[in-house]
Design a protein around this motif. Sequence first.
Motif, PDB file in Angstrom:
ATOM      1  N   TYR A 181       0.821  -1.203   0.000  1.00 35.39           N
ATOM      2  CA  TYR A 181       0.000   0.000   0.000  1.00 35.39           C
ATOM      3  C   TYR A 181       0.859   1.258   0.000  1.00 35.39           C
ATOM      4  N   ASP A 182       0.297   2.336  -0.540  1.00 39.05           N
ATOM      5  CA  ASP A 182       0.939   3.646  -0.512  1.00 39.05           C
ATOM      6  C   ASP A 182       0.890   4.189   0.911  1.00 39.05           C
ATOM      7  N   ARG A 183       2.015   4.708   1.390  1.00 35.90           N
ATOM      8  CA  ARG A 183       2.087   5.195   2.775  1.00 35.90           C
ATOM      9  C   ARG A 183       1.253   6.451   3.016  1.00 35.90           C
ATOM     10  N   SER A 184       1.173   7.334   2.041  1.00 34.28           N
ATOM     11  CA  SER A 184       0.463   8.606   2.237  1.00 34.28           C
ATOM     12  C   SER A 184      -1.036   8.501   2.006  1.00 34.28           C
ATOM     13  N   TYR A 185      -1.427   7.899   0.892  1.00 28.84           N
ATOM     14  CA  TYR A 185      -2.842   7.858   0.500  1.00 28.84           C
ATOM     15  C   TYR A 185      -3.545   6.545   0.848  1.00 28.84           C
ATOM     16  N   GLY A 186      -2.785   5.486   1.096  1.00 24.87           N
ATOM     17  CA  GLY A 186      -3.372   4.225   1.511  1.00 24.87           C
ATOM     18  C   GLY A 186      -3.802   3.286   0.398  1.00 24.87           C
ATOM     19  N   PHE A 187      -3.752   3.709  -0.865  1.00 23.97           N
ATOM     20  CA  PHE A 187      -4.242   2.838  -1.946  1.00 23.97           C
ATOM     21  C   PHE A 187      -3.265   1.688  -2.229  1.00 23.97           C
ATOM     22  N   PRO A 188      -3.761   0.592  -2.792  1.00 23.59           N
ATOM     23  CA  PRO A 188      -2.878  -0.530  -3.129  1.00 23.59           C
ATOM     24  C   PRO A 188      -1.920  -0.145  -4.265  1.00 23.59           C
ATOM     25  N   THR A 189      -0.640  -0.363  -4.055  1.00 21.37           N
ATOM     26  CA  THR A 189       0.349  -0.092  -5.100  1.00 21.37           C
ATOM     27  C   THR A 189       0.723  -1.363  -5.846  1.00 21.37           C
TER      28      THR A 189
END
Length: 154
Positions: free
Chosen positions: A118-126
């Motif tokens: 997951y993205d650390r800032s926005y939380g979306f799956p990377t």
Amino acid sequence: MLIVTVFGSIGWIVGGFHYGSERSKQLAELAQRRETWARTKPEYYAYRFARSCYCSPSATLPRTIFVDADGIRYEIAEADAARYQLRHIPRDDLMSIEQVFESVENALEKADTVSVDYDRSYGFPTRLWVDSYSGAIDDEYTIQTTDFRTLIVR
């Protein structure tokens, strides 16, 4: 023969318990990351979407996706990037970030093995890596969302 069956059953129970607890952790993290996305989601954003699978070449071509409040608006296929062609995409194989979250949830409910970053800032799956059936061949796939950026529309 009976002893083998008993030990086999115990191994399955222990394996199933471990699998269940790991999956519970993944589902809890998914819920937390969705909350982060809901709080931080920009109105307009773009990202690079790539899928890796045993499927058609057009489905695996990396694309830059542009999303607004109504969903996916345009994409630039990397093969077209030099020409900067924007095209409206009515296709189902491209995903907004919300649809990537849904893919993660579906995989966690149905697949044998799932790995998510997951993205650390926005939380979306990377990155989502899925092996639907651990005993099968060529059913694995990966979805990546990279180069995320917010957009300002004037």
